[in-house]
Enzyme design. Structure first.
Site, PDB file in Angstrom:
ATOM      1  N   LYS A 131       0.840  -1.191   0.000  1.00 20.32           N
ATOM      2  CA  LYS A 131       0.000   0.000   0.000  1.00 20.32           C
ATOM      3  C   LYS A 131       0.875   1.240   0.000  1.00 20.32           C
ATOM      4  O   LYS A 131       1.935   1.265   0.627  1.00 20.32           O
ATOM      5  CB  LYS A 131      -0.914   0.035   1.243  1.00 20.32           C
ATOM      6  CG  LYS A 131      -1.703   1.321   1.381  1.00 20.32           C
ATOM      7  CD  LYS A 131      -2.483   1.410   2.687  1.00 20.32           C
ATOM      8  CE  LYS A 131      -3.162   2.771   2.808  1.00 20.32           C
ATOM      9  NZ  LYS A 131      -3.952   2.910   4.050  1.00 20.32           N
ATOM     10  N   GLU A 160      -9.360  12.166  12.127  1.00 20.87           N
ATOM     11  CA  GLU A 160      -8.551  10.995  12.492  1.00 20.87           C
ATOM     12  C   GLU A 160      -7.708  11.248  13.740  1.00 20.87           C
ATOM     13  O   GLU A 160      -6.751  12.028  13.715  1.00 20.87           O
ATOM     14  CB  GLU A 160      -7.642  10.587  11.331  1.00 20.87           C
ATOM     15  CG  GLU A 160      -6.860   9.312  11.612  1.00 20.87           C
ATOM     16  CD  GLU A 160      -6.225   8.706  10.380  1.00 20.87           C
ATOM     17  OE1 GLU A 160      -5.625   7.628  10.495  1.00 20.87           O
ATOM     18  OE2 GLU A 160      -6.332   9.315   9.295  1.00 20.87           O
ATOM     19  N   GLU A 208      -7.018  -2.436   2.823  1.00 25.39           N
ATOM     20  CA  GLU A 208      -6.307  -1.182   3.051  1.00 25.39           C
ATOM     21  C   GLU A 208      -6.358  -0.809   4.531  1.00 25.39           C
ATOM     22  O   GLU A 208      -5.356  -0.371   5.118  1.00 25.39           O
ATOM     23  CB  GLU A 208      -6.948  -0.073   2.208  1.00 25.39           C
ATOM     24  CG  GLU A 208      -6.298   1.288   2.391  1.00 25.39           C
ATOM     25  CD  GLU A 208      -7.026   2.389   1.629  1.00 25.39           C
ATOM     26  OE1 GLU A 208      -6.818   3.563   1.995  1.00 25.39           O
ATOM     27  OE2 GLU A 208      -7.795   2.089   0.708  1.00 25.39           O
ATOM     28  N   GLU A 230     -12.050  10.397  -5.028  1.00 25.36           N
ATOM     29  CA  GLU A 230     -11.952  10.363  -3.570  1.00 25.36           C
ATOM     30  C   GLU A 230     -11.183  11.562  -3.040  1.00 25.36           C
ATOM     31  O   GLU A 230     -11.601  12.200  -2.060  1.00 25.36           O
ATOM     32  CB  GLU A 230     -11.264   9.072  -3.124  1.00 25.36           C
ATOM     33  CG  GLU A 230     -11.095   8.967  -1.619  1.00 25.36           C
ATOM     34  CD  GLU A 230     -10.414   7.681  -1.187  1.00 25.36           C
ATOM     35  OE1 GLU A 230      -9.579   7.734  -0.259  1.00 25.36           O
ATOM     36  OE2 GLU A 230     -10.725   6.620  -1.759  1.00 25.36           O
TER      37      GLU A 230
END
Length: 381
Positions: free
Chosen positions: A128, A183, A227, A366
């Site tokens: 990733k 986050e 992910e 996105e």
């Protein structure tokens, strides 16, 4: 909690602000920088700097994405109080006239960067990588940090809204990092540690049935759950030397006004309460949520693919933003849904995690959806 009028005056005067669901920090007055030639060195010096400071001083600011570059951590008196910041209207907001918009790279160039990353993943070099892009907006007059912060607070009540000086806040043309991060990198209160990493995203829809469909699709997406798993596994591994009783349940959905996310609420207990919040930041950052997996290979790809000719410098975007007090307690968020403000220029950042199965056009969409958090606040009337 500071009186709303006093809080508004502090914001207008250029306070460092972190306003989250659980607590708010306002740091005012002189704010000397934590010494150090790199973010890593500054983190190492926070505890000593606080030990040498009077009571009531905290270290607050931004750690860069690349820990080998300087961050913006400052020392100063601060008030940390429960709950989010509530501001009265900051006065009549002046209209913003945007004179130029510059994507870097252009959407087609970003899609090409995703394809280049996918080729590295297919070749087995990594699993990733997170690639970022920016949109730079020039205005007729200077952007107002207090106005932008006020809009972000109103529009994103569940996020941590922030305004952090990246230069001397008293200097003309000082750069600021402003955003509304969903986050939580970590919150340390005594021996207890809470983290809420995000990875795997889908744009929201204004149509309720379609919005629910997108949320359900995200929860069942093999690509997005893989992910997300890279992030959770790396966070747990990084915590293990410092913590016991680490709990990482199955991911759940987290909604922001613009984006659905997969989120995992990770809790842990410190094995040694001498471990401070900045010790944990240094061990965790950058997580695969903003870097990739394996970390070293992902950072190499970011430097080559994202930071090549015509590319971008993340600076403190995707870094860690937060504070620590003299007891080692602190709260840090990941610097996403953020922009760098400098005079008439606003640089809005967004990134997307690339794994096997990622679609370049979907990643462009996105990142555009993630930019809406700041853009909608910046141009609000």
């Amino acid at each position: 909690m500071p009186e709303p009028a006093a809080a508004a005056l502090a914001v207008r005067a250029g306070a460092t602000v972190f306003s989250g669901e659980k607590s708010t920090l306002l740091q005012t007055g002189p704010r000397p920088a934590v010494p150090g030639r790199s973010g890593r060195e500054q983190l190492q010096r926070v505890v000593r700097a606080l030990d040498d400071s009077p009571p009531g001083v905290v270290a607050a600011g931004a750690v860069p994405f690349d820990l080998d570059t300087p961050g913006a951590l400052r020392l100063g008196p601060a008030e940390v109080v429960p709950g989010p910041l509530h501001l009265p209207p900051l006065g009549r907001r002046r209209a913003v006239t945007v004179t130029r918009s510059r994507p870097r790279p252009a959407p087609a160039g970003y899609a090409d960067a995703v394809r280049a990353a996918l080729a590295r993943i297919e070749a087995g070099q990594l699993q990733k990588v997170v690639l970022a892009r920016t949109l730079e907006l020039d205005a007729l007059e200077d952007w107002s940090v207090p106005d932008l912060l006020g809009e972000l607070l109103t529009r994103n009540p569940a996020a941590t809204s922030l305004a952090v000086p990246l230069d001397d806040p008293a200097a003309p043309g000082a750069r600021w990092l402003v955003g509304a991060s969903p986050e939580l990198l970590l919150r340390r209160r005594g021996p207890s540690v809470l983290l809420r990493p995000l990875a795997g995203s889908a744009p929201r829809s204004p149509e309720p049935a379609e919005d629910v469909r997108r949320a359900d699709e995200l929860m069942s997406s093999d690509k997005d759950r893989r992910e997300h798993a890279f992030v959770v596994e790396a966070v747990v591994e990084a915590l293990s030397p410092f913590c016991r009783k680490i709990s990482a349940p199955e991911p759940e959905l987290l909604a922001t006004p613009a984006v659905w996310h997969l989120a995992t609420r990770i809790t842990a207990l410190l094995s040694d309460t001498a471990t401070t919040s900045v010790d944990l930041v240094a061990a965790l950052h950058p997580t695969p949520a903003v870097g990739g997996s394996p970390r070293a290979a992902a950072l190499d790809v970011i430097r080559e693919v994202e930071g090549g000719p015509g590319g971008i410098d993340r600076g403190c975007y995707a870094g860690a933003v937060g504070w620590q007090d003299g007891d080692g307690d602190g709260e840090w968020v990941v610097a996403v849904r953020c922009a760098e403000v400098a005079g008439r220029t606003l640089r809005v950042f967004a990134g997307a995690g690339i794994v096997a199965g990622s679609d370049p056009d979907a990643e462009v969409a996105e990142t555009a959806a993630k930019m809406r958090t700041v853009l909608d606040a910046a141009v609000a009337r």
